[in-house]
Design a protein around this motif. Structure first.
Motif, PDB file in Angstrom:
ATOM      1  N   GLU A   1       0.806  -1.221   0.000  1.00 17.89           N
ATOM      2  CA  GLU A   1       0.000   0.000   0.000  1.00 17.89           C
ATOM      3  C   GLU A   1       0.839   1.270   0.000  1.00 17.89           C
ATOM      4  OE1 GLU A   1      -3.118   1.622   3.119  1.00 17.89           O
ATOM      5  OE2 GLU A   1      -3.990  -0.024   1.946  1.00 17.89           O
TER       6      GLU A   1
ATOM      7  N   SER B   1       1.457   2.584  -3.383  1.00 17.71           N
ATOM      8  CA  SER B   1       0.291   2.736  -4.256  1.00 17.71           C
ATOM      9  C   SER B   1      -0.424   4.049  -4.003  1.00 17.71           C
ATOM     10  CB  SER B   1      -0.687   1.573  -4.025  1.00 17.71           C
ATOM     11  OG  SER B   1      -1.357   1.747  -2.785  1.00 17.71           O
ATOM     12  N   ASP B   2      -1.439   4.319  -4.831  1.00 12.53           N
ATOM     13  CA  ASP B   2      -2.251   5.525  -4.647  1.00 12.53           C
ATOM     14  C   ASP B   2      -3.174   5.414  -3.434  1.00 12.53           C
ATOM     15  OD1 ASP B   2      -1.139   6.923  -6.729  1.00 12.53           O
ATOM     16  OD2 ASP B   2      -2.659   6.331  -8.192  1.00 12.53           O
ATOM     17  N   GLN B   3      -3.185   4.257  -2.795  1.00  4.89           N
ATOM     18  CA  GLN B   3      -3.950   4.088  -1.549  1.00  4.89           C
ATOM     19  C   GLN B   3      -3.092   4.383  -0.321  1.00  4.89           C
ATOM     20  OE1 GLN B   3      -4.433   1.641  -4.214  1.00  4.89           O
ATOM     21  NE2 GLN B   3      -6.069   3.144  -4.597  1.00  4.89           N
TER      22      GLN B   3
ATOM     23  N   ASP C   1      -1.346   5.834   2.800  1.00  4.16           N
ATOM     24  CA  ASP C   1      -1.712   6.854   3.785  1.00  4.16           C
ATOM     25  C   ASP C   1      -0.454   7.277   4.534  1.00  4.16           C
ATOM     26  OD1 ASP C   1      -2.682   8.478   5.759  1.00  4.16           O
ATOM     27  OD2 ASP C   1      -4.316   7.143   6.383  1.00  4.16           O
TER      28      ASP C   1
END
Length: 411
Positions: A329, A332-334, A336
């Motif tokens: 994650e 990725s564009d996810q 946080d």
């Protein structure tokens, strides 16, 4: 589209000779640096860092085939744990899982305090073996770090924050590469060739080790010899020789010999020589429990030791390897990473790790993959056995102060 956080991990092996580098990190009080309590954060952190080291090694092994392996597990762990200060939700959970942190055994605060103590201990200027580790954040001058993140990376990781103009890539590249070249005493030049267009930050961790053998090899005993790549192929190498007492263990279960070669100071190295055809068996068994058994089983005995002089450099795409370990994650564009900067969505676009090692008569520059070979004797009163590193072997360098696995590799 998320702005790219370019995470650059750097490991260097430098010269054995030279002056001690001036430190910017203050070493802890004498009683703390020598404390042996299992409750100290850096002691509690050691098993997790070892679990990560061996899992990462196996990921590299599965990709590298017969190529040399050499990397610093501690460098990679430190960089990503520092980044985790700005990670949230599932991104943070993935990072912790990939780095083998167990939050039921250690609180988050203890993890960061553990790395803080490791940095203090490794950078102690009173060490006999020079061991330096540091972190830096190159930040686009338009980016404003959140105060909490800035304070914690400075407090726990002693990270240098450097304002950079990423809108001018050639200038930013020169600045970053110059920093790397300086910190590595010129061993790594032009590390970064290009930058992603949207890069706004580069995170660097470097580790520098130069250690002299407790018992140096004599130049006069170095001779040409064969290093057997496999049953049919060999290459000529310079082989160093000694006939002295060493800590040695024969692991019959794993069909290998283990020899300890200590450095001056509180750092040691283990050289592991599998029998013919036993390398995979040894690699599969590389766990903290296995190394612990080896360390407890050593017996001092006289041996004829042969060790090749060698230099190895290796580069790894940590992003690709982490993805295979379930850490996806953060790339990725996810992702946080909302705890890093104000009003800016970030992800890691690249993660690079580069390592170099040089092993010679007087010591080791950094650390490296090592192979052992032995000819055991089975007489009632045997002469000293020959243990010769003339076929694929494993090498690890361990800091005994922190129980940290500094370097791990296979030659």
């Amino acid at each position: 589209m998320k702005s790219a956080l370019y995470l650059c991990l750097l490991l260097l092996g430098l010269q054995v000779q030279g002056q001690q580098q001036e430190q910017q990190i203050h070493h802890p009080p004498e009683d703390q640096s020598q404390a042996n309590s299992e409750n100290l954060p850096y002691i509690k952190l050691a098993p997790s860092n070892a679990d990560f080291a061996f899992e990462f090694y196996k990921q590299i092994r599965d990709e590298s085939g017969d190529r040399n392996i050499f990397f610093s597990p501690l460098s990679i762990s430190t960089a990503f744990t520092m980044l985790s200060l700005g990670a949230r939700s599932n991104t943070l959970r993935e990072l912790y899982k990939g780095l083998a942190f167990n939050l039921t055994q250690m609180e988050e605060q203890e993890i960061h305090e553990g790395f803080q103590h490791i940095l203090q201990l490794l950078n102690d200027p009173h060490r006999e073996a020079q061991l330096n580790m540091g972190n830096a954040l190159f930040i686009d001058n338009k980016v404003k770090l959140l105060q909490n993140f800035s304070d914690r990376v400075t407090n726990f990781y002693y990270a240098e924050a450097v304002s950079s103009n990423f809108q001018n890539p050639p200038e930013a590249l020169r600045e970053i590469n110059k920093y790397v070249e300086t910190k590595t005493h010129g061993k790594i030049v032009d590390l970064i060739k290009s930058l992603d267009e949207e890069t706004v930050m580069i995170l660097i961790n470097y580790i520098f080790f130069k250690g002299s053998w407790e018992r140096p090899f004599s130049n006069l005993s170095t001779t040409d010899g064969d290093f057997f790549l496999d049953a049919k192929k060999s290459v000529k190498v310079q082989m160093m020789h000694q006939n002295k007492d060493f800590n040695v263990h024969r692991d019959e279960k794993l069909s290998c010999w283990v020899v300890e070669l200590p450095y001056k100071g509180n750092v040691t190295s283990l050289f592991v020589l599998p029998d013919e055809g036993a390398m995979k068996q040894v690699e599969d068994a590389l766990l903290k429990e296995t190394v612990s058994i080896w360390l407890r089983s050593f017996k001092k005995r006289n041996i004829y030791l042969g060790l090749p002089k060698f230099s190895v450099s290796a580069s790894y795409d940590v992003k690709n390897l982490f993805k295979k370990m379930g850490v996806t994650e953060v790339f990725s564009d996810q992702a946080d990473l909302s705890g890093v900067a104000e009003n800016l969505l970030l992800k890691v676009s690249k993660a690079i790790h580069k390592a170099t090692v040089d092993v010679r008569e007087d010591g080791t520059e950094a650390a490296a993959v090592t192979l052992l070979e032995i000819v055991p004797m089975s007489l009632p009163f045997p002469p000293p056995p020959h243990i010769t590193f003339n076929k694929p072997f494993v090498m690890m360098v361990i800091d005994k102060t922190t129980d940290g696995l500094l370097f791990l590799g296979k030659l």
